[in-house]
Structures are given as C-alpha cells and as structure tokens.
Design a protein around this motif. Sequence first.
Motif, mmCIF file in Angstrom:
data_model
loop_
_atom_site.group_PDB
_atom_site.id
_atom_site.type_symbol
_atom_site.label_atom_id
_atom_site.label_comp_id
_atom_site.label_asym_id
_atom_site.label_seq_id
_atom_site.Cartn_x
_atom_site.Cartn_y
_atom_site.Cartn_z
ATOM 1 N N VAL A 192 22.927 101.676 35.440
ATOM 2 C CA VAL A 192 21.744 102.473 35.748
ATOM 3 C C VAL A 192 20.499 101.589 35.719
ATOM 4 O O VAL A 192 19.680 101.592 36.648
ATOM 5 C CB VAL A 192 21.597 103.639 34.747
ATOM 6 N N SER A 193 20.358 100.796 34.655
ATOM 7 C CA SER A 193 19.196 99.923 34.505
ATOM 8 C C SER A 193 19.091 98.907 35.632
ATOM 9 O O SER A 193 18.013 98.674 36.185
ATOM 10 C CB SER A 193 19.276 99.195 33.153
ATOM 11 N N VAL A 194 20.221 98.299 35.987
ATOM 12 C CA VAL A 194 20.228 97.287 37.043
ATOM 13 C C VAL A 194 19.772 97.895 38.366
ATOM 14 O O VAL A 194 18.951 97.315 39.094
ATOM 15 C CB VAL A 194 21.634 96.663 37.180
ATOM 16 N N ASN A 195 20.273 99.065 38.699
ATOM 17 C CA ASN A 195 19.914 99.690 39.971
ATOM 18 C C ASN A 195 18.460 100.149 39.994
ATOM 19 O O ASN A 195 17.812 100.096 41.041
ATOM 20 C CB ASN A 195 20.861 100.849 40.268
ATOM 21 N N VAL A 196 17.935 100.573 38.851
ATOM 22 C CA VAL A 196 16.511 100.914 38.786
ATOM 23 C C VAL A 196 15.669 99.676 39.062
ATOM 24 O O VAL A 196 14.718 99.716 39.851
ATOM 25 C CB VAL A 196 16.155 101.520 37.412
ATOM 26 N N SER A 197 16.015 98.555 38.421
ATOM 27 C CA SER A 197 15.261 97.317 38.627
ATOM 28 C C SER A 197 15.309 96.844 40.073
ATOM 29 O O SER A 197 14.352 96.259 40.578
ATOM 30 C CB SER A 197 15.795 96.215 37.707
ATOM 31 N N LEU A 198 16.429 97.097 40.743
ATOM 32 C CA LEU A 198 16.579 96.672 42.133
ATOM 33 C C LEU A 198 15.979 97.661 43.121
ATOM 34 O O LEU A 198 16.023 97.436 44.335
ATOM 35 C CB LEU A 198 18.069 96.466 42.455
ATOM 36 N N GLY A 199 15.436 98.758 42.622
ATOM 37 C CA GLY A 199 14.810 99.742 43.503
ATOM 38 C C GLY A 199 15.778 100.734 44.115
ATOM 39 O O GLY A 199 15.417 101.449 45.055
ATOM 40 N N ASN A 200 16.989 100.809 43.566
ATOM 41 C CA ASN A 200 18.003 101.739 44.080
ATOM 42 C C ASN A 200 18.009 103.015 43.238
ATOM 43 O O ASN A 200 18.958 103.289 42.499
ATOM 44 C CB ASN A 200 19.386 101.088 44.060
ATOM 45 N N ALA A 201 16.933 103.805 43.349
ATOM 46 C CA ALA A 201 16.783 104.976 42.490
ATOM 47 C C ALA A 201 17.914 105.982 42.696
ATOM 48 O O ALA A 201 18.461 106.533 41.730
ATOM 49 C CB ALA A 201 15.435 105.637 42.740
ATOM 50 N N GLY A 202 18.260 106.237 43.946
ATOM 51 C CA GLY A 202 19.322 107.204 44.227
ATOM 52 C C GLY A 202 20.636 106.796 43.625
ATOM 53 O O GLY A 202 21.357 107.623 43.029
ATOM 54 N N ARG A 203 20.976 105.515 43.757
ATOM 55 C CA ARG A 203 22.211 105.001 43.195
ATOM 56 C C ARG A 203 22.196 105.094 41.671
ATOM 57 O O ARG A 203 23.194 105.452 41.038
ATOM 58 C CB ARG A 203 22.405 103.554 43.640
ATOM 59 N N ALA A 204 21.050 104.777 41.061
ATOM 60 C CA ALA A 204 20.931 104.852 39.610
ATOM 61 C C ALA A 204 21.164 106.273 39.116
ATOM 62 O O ALA A 204 21.879 106.497 38.128
ATOM 63 C CB ALA A 204 19.548 104.362 39.170
ATOM 64 N N LEU A 205 20.583 107.256 39.792
ATOM 65 C CA LEU A 205 20.750 108.647 39.384
ATOM 66 C C LEU A 205 22.179 109.126 39.616
ATOM 67 O O LEU A 205 22.705 109.921 38.822
ATOM 68 C CB LEU A 205 19.764 109.534 40.149
ATOM 69 N N ARG A 251 17.547 104.363 25.737
ATOM 70 C CA ARG A 251 17.090 103.440 26.772
ATOM 71 C C ARG A 251 17.614 103.858 28.145
ATOM 72 O O ARG A 251 16.901 103.756 29.149
ATOM 73 C CB ARG A 251 17.542 102.018 26.439
ATOM 74 N N MET A 252 18.856 104.335 28.212
ATOM 75 C CA MET A 252 19.385 104.787 29.491
ATOM 76 C C MET A 252 18.566 105.960 30.028
ATOM 77 O O MET A 252 18.277 106.027 31.234
ATOM 78 C CB MET A 252 20.848 105.197 29.357
ATOM 79 N N MET A 253 18.159 106.874 29.161
ATOM 80 C CA MET A 253 17.383 108.020 29.617
ATOM 81 C C MET A 253 15.997 107.602 30.104
ATOM 82 O O MET A 253 15.431 108.225 31.016
ATOM 83 C CB MET A 253 17.273 109.062 28.509
ATOM 84 N N LEU A 254 15.437 106.541 29.529
ATOM 85 C CA LEU A 254 14.183 106.018 30.073
ATOM 86 C C LEU A 254 14.400 105.474 31.480
ATOM 87 O O LEU A 254 13.554 105.648 32.368
ATOM 88 C CB LEU A 254 13.628 104.915 29.171
ATOM 89 N N ASP A 255 15.539 104.799 31.683
ATOM 90 C CA ASP A 255 15.859 104.308 33.025
ATOM 91 C C ASP A 255 16.047 105.470 34.000
ATOM 92 O O ASP A 255 15.638 105.389 35.160
ATOM 93 C CB ASP A 255 17.122 103.444 32.988
ATOM 94 N N VAL A 256 16.672 106.546 33.533
ATOM 95 C CA VAL A 256 16.835 107.730 34.377
ATOM 96 C C VAL A 256 15.467 108.303 34.749
ATOM 97 O O VAL A 256 15.217 108.661 35.905
ATOM 98 C CB VAL A 256 17.696 108.797 33.655
ATOM 99 N N ALA A 257 14.569 108.387 33.761
ATOM 100 C CA ALA A 257 13.222 108.903 34.029
ATOM 101 C C ALA A 257 12.492 108.024 35.048
ATOM 102 O O ALA A 257 11.788 108.537 35.932
ATOM 103 C CB ALA A 257 12.419 108.981 32.730
ATOM 104 N N LEU A 258 12.671 106.709 34.942
ATOM 105 C CA LEU A 258 12.026 105.804 35.897
ATOM 106 C C LEU A 258 12.631 105.967 37.286
ATOM 107 O O LEU A 258 11.911 105.936 38.291
ATOM 108 C CB LEU A 258 12.168 104.358 35.412
#
Length: 400
Positions: A301-314, A332-339
């Motif tokens: 989840v964190s990696v995909n958020v950093s790469l700009g792949n919000a849909g994939r992260a969710l 920390r994962m839930m913060l990544d989900v929020a982002l």
Amino acid sequence: MGQWQDFTTGERLKVLRGKETQDSVAARSMLSLHTVRKAEQNGNVSLPTLLRLAEAYHTDVAVILGQQSPRRGMSPDDRAMLRELSRTVHDTAAGILMDPAEGVAPGPADLAEAASRMWRVYWRGAYTDAGALAAPFLRSVALYAHAAPADQQAAASALLSDGYRAAGLIANFLGARDLAYAAIGHAIRYADLAADPVRSSMLGSARARVLLRDARVDQALREAEGAAARNEPTFSEQGSALLAAYGKNITFAAVAASRLGDSARAADLLSQAHAVAARLGRDIYRNGMQFGPSYAGAQAVSVNVSLGNAGRALEIAGRFDPSGLTQAAHNRMMLDVALAQCDARQWDTSLDTLLEVCSAHPEWSRHQAIPGVIIQRVGHASTSRIRKLSAILGTSPTVR
C-alpha cells in the motif's frame, strides 16, 4: 519570531532556506525551480517533494510541516525519556555501568522477559513508554554482560544489540537523529560480536530506516539492498527468522525505491518480498521485527501511494487481511490509505480515515508527517474535521 507551528508551510520553507537562493535549493534537491517557488508560495506539495526538500535542508519533513520545531518540538515526557535514553546509550557504550547495589543482578530469563515486554510496547506504537523500558533494559544487560562468563558472552552481546537497536528505532521515530545513528552503530557492533546472522540482517533495515527518516533516500536503498544481499538465505535450508529478516530488508528497499520514483525497481523488489512472505506463510515476530504476508501487504500500500498509484493502493488495502499487523504497523497503513484517498480526491473519506487513526492514537500521530500533508491538501473540504485534527496533532488549523 512567532511560534514555528503558526507559520504556513511556505513560510517555514523560506525560513529554512535562509539566504540561499531558490535556484540553489532546486539544484540540490533535484526539483524544478517552479516546484520550489510553488512550495514557498502556497505550501501545497507532495510527499516526494517534501522528502527532497527535507534532504536539501537537512531536516525532517515534520519540521517543514510544523509538527516539530527545528529543535524538535515534543512533549516534556518525550524529552525526559530521550535524555535518559541518550545518557544510557552513551554510558553503557563507554563502559559506565549502574551500581549492582541498585538491585539484584539480572539473569538471562529476566532479561528475555524484559526484552519481550519492551518490544510489545514498541509494537503498540507507544514509543515514549517503550523508550522508558529500553533505558533500564540496556543498563541491566550491560551489567549482565560485564559479569557474564565466557560461554555466555555471545548471548549477552545479542541482548545488547537488541537494546541498542530498540533505542535507535525509538530515537529515530522521535526525530533524535544523532542518537539514532549512534545507537544503531552500537547495535551492529554487538550483533557482530554475537555472530548472530538474524540480528545482523535485521539491522540492515533498521539503519536504512534512520537514513530514510533523515531524507537520505539513495543511501537507504543501498543499505537495505546490501543487507539483503549479504544475508540472503537459501529457502530450503534457513530458519524462518533469517528468511523474515531478509524479507524485511527487501521490503524496505522497495519502499526506498518508491520514494525515489523508481517504479520498476520498486515493483521488482516488492514482488520478491511477496515471494518471501508467501514462503513463510505467516507473520514472524522476533526481537522487535515483524515480517510476513500482512507486513508485505501493508508496505505494498505504502509503495503504491509513493508511486502515485492511489487506485492500486486502495485496491490492495481492501483485499488483504491486516489482522496480523502490529498496532503501529496498522496505524501507518491507515495513514497510507488516507493519503491514497486524498490522491483519489475522496476528500471527506480521507479526513474520516485520518481522524479515526489520530483520535485513537494521538501521541503516535503527532510524530507522523502524513497527517500534515493531507490536511494541507484537503483543508477546504471540511472545516470541522480540520479543527479536530489540528487539536489532536497540536498544530494550527490550515483551512482554505
């Protein structure tokens, strides 16, 4: 000069830049001049940009966002704990031991139980409480190591390595970077003396974590990959703990690669991490380390958020079981989900997720950078939510 937290992010960036030109900052941070100017004008910048600016200014993203002052704005309890932890780390490393008359000399069983208690608190994300346990643990282990016979020295060194690693991780989380580097260095020394490959491997991701928090992302990636290469196990013949430590290093390398925007490298490393997690079949918890399917999923989840792949992260967050995560890792994962929700323009949902995490774990949240990033980007969506979050995080509301 006003309170640091009362400035806007743009104003804080200007103060940190000082007399240096924006062109110089752009060159050092490998950002465009337009991006540097925009950051100082409205402070609405992405997490990768914040990381590069933090590296350029040799500071923490939490300082840029106003969650910490340049001299570490933290609670009195945090400061008192860190002072004691710092004194303990430096005293024990210098051979300054507590007086045995202060208490009964500890035995291996007592120390093992103390270590387990310390790591349980650490996994909850109660880092100030964990630090309050780490200091006496380290003093007790140092005393035990001083008196231990030759056949117990390896075990004593292993426990010393654990104590210093805990101190380093806690100091790193609270922004005490010098103490973090020193403590992790001592931990590496004693892991080598213990000739323990699992502990040596775990320290690769620990040192990489300090480098990443210090915005030295390239070095963090090299450290994590190097530690994995030095301790790569053979799947068929190595124990699960060493395999877990190897997977943790690979996963952390994927995180660092994603912070650099290297999507191909991050994807390859993440694929390797998932393969190791699948081989383990369950999450392994040992000496403050967690790795397995739950941990690998959370980091995906964190990696995909950093790469700009919000849909994939969710998508990943919605289909894997996080029940095996420690409390801190789940937070920390839930913060990544929020982002990711923020990136997907799900403004209110993002703030709801953020508010849930921060309300349940306020002390932990105050040392995180992501809440500040989200608040700045979606502050126009809900004034009441922003005010609640600002009260929890101890920052001034930023509502557009």
